[in-house]
Design an enzyme around this catalytic site. Structure first.
Site: not given
Ligand code: 13P
Length: 249
Positions: A9-11, A94, A96, A166, A172, A212, A233-234
């Site tokens: 997930n590149w956000k 998600h 966020e 999640e 993050g 993470s 994510g990251g």
């Molecule tokens: P991180 O892997 O950066 O913690 O993010 C997880 C995430 O929100 C994937 O959707």
């Protein structure tokens, strides 16, 4: 046997040229992967990414969609629009989006129904906050979110739904849930699905862990009995690192 799915997930990251360079770097590294490889990219990268993943085993997903087909919803993108350009996956709900953009269990349910009706493969996110985890409410929260997300769906639709557990406190932050906690929570989600839809359905639903995930913890997490892969994510922003996660075995 449930298939493992590893989705990045590149956000809100990467311009089209960066997306295409990334895919060129990732594709040869993951071409023998047994698991499903998905990149959920920003809307503006979708079309470029779809063209660029042709002849690879990489699938493309969006990070959100609207539940209406069309209309006066300035700035929104419908499932039909995603489908029309060949998008295969879509992240729904998600944390966020729930925290910053007013996403609720009700809109998650509407979007999920719409995505499934169009043949998009939904990845529905659920998870508790740190406060909820510390006060012992995690089980209630995730089972309630599961139930509300799936409300009104038939069994065959539930079987096609991917859930991503999640925990918000692990997103993050560099703090990963322990593999035991993540597995236990995913079992709670599976039990809730079993209560409503029976064991055959609950055994077949793919449930991912997110929060993470990195190459140093992927193997431990993904080898647990109920964890069917990850939403990353990251660590998905770096092709070499994501390839290591995908080839975790
Ligand atoms: P991180 O892997 O950066 O913690 O993010 C997880 C995430 O929100 C994937 O959707």
């Amino acid at each position: 046997m449930r298939k493992k799915v590893i989705a990045g997930n590149w956000k809100m990251n990467k311009l089209p040229n960066e997306a295409m360079n990334f895919i060129s770097e990732l594709a040869p590294l993951v071409k023998s992967a047994e698991n499903e490889v998905v990149l959920c990219v920003p809307y503006t990268d979708l079309f470029y990414s779809l063209l660029h993943v042709q002849d690879t085993n990489i699938k493309i997903g969006a990070q959100n969609m609207h539940y209406e087909e069309s209309g006066a919803y300035t700035g929104e993108i419908s499932g039909e629009m995603l489908k029309s350009i060949g998008v295969e996956y879509v992240i729904i709900g998600h944390s966020e989006r729930r925290a910053y953009f007013g996403e609720t269990d009700e809109t998650v349910n509407k979007k999920l129904k719409k995505a499934l009706s169009l043949g998009l493969k939904p990845i529905v996110c659920i998870g508790e906050s740190l406060e909820q985890r510390e006060s012992g409410e995690a089980k209630d929260i995730v089972t309630m979110q599961t139930k509300l997300a799936l409300e009104g769906l038939e069994s065959d639709a539930v079987e096609k739904t991917i859930i991503a557990y999640e925990p918000i406190w692990a997103i993050g932050t560099g703090k990963t849930a322990t593999k035991e906690d993540a597995n236990e929570t995913i079992k709670w989600i599976r039990e809730e699905i079993e209560k409503i839809y029976g064991k055959k359905v609950s055994d077949s639903v793919i449930i991912l862990y997110g929060g993470s995930v990195k190459s140093s913890n992927a193997k431990d997490l993904f080898e647990m009995s109920d964890i069917d892969g990850g939403l990353v994510g990251g660590a998905s922003l770096d092709a070499q690192e994501l390839a290591k996660i995908i080839n975790y075995k």
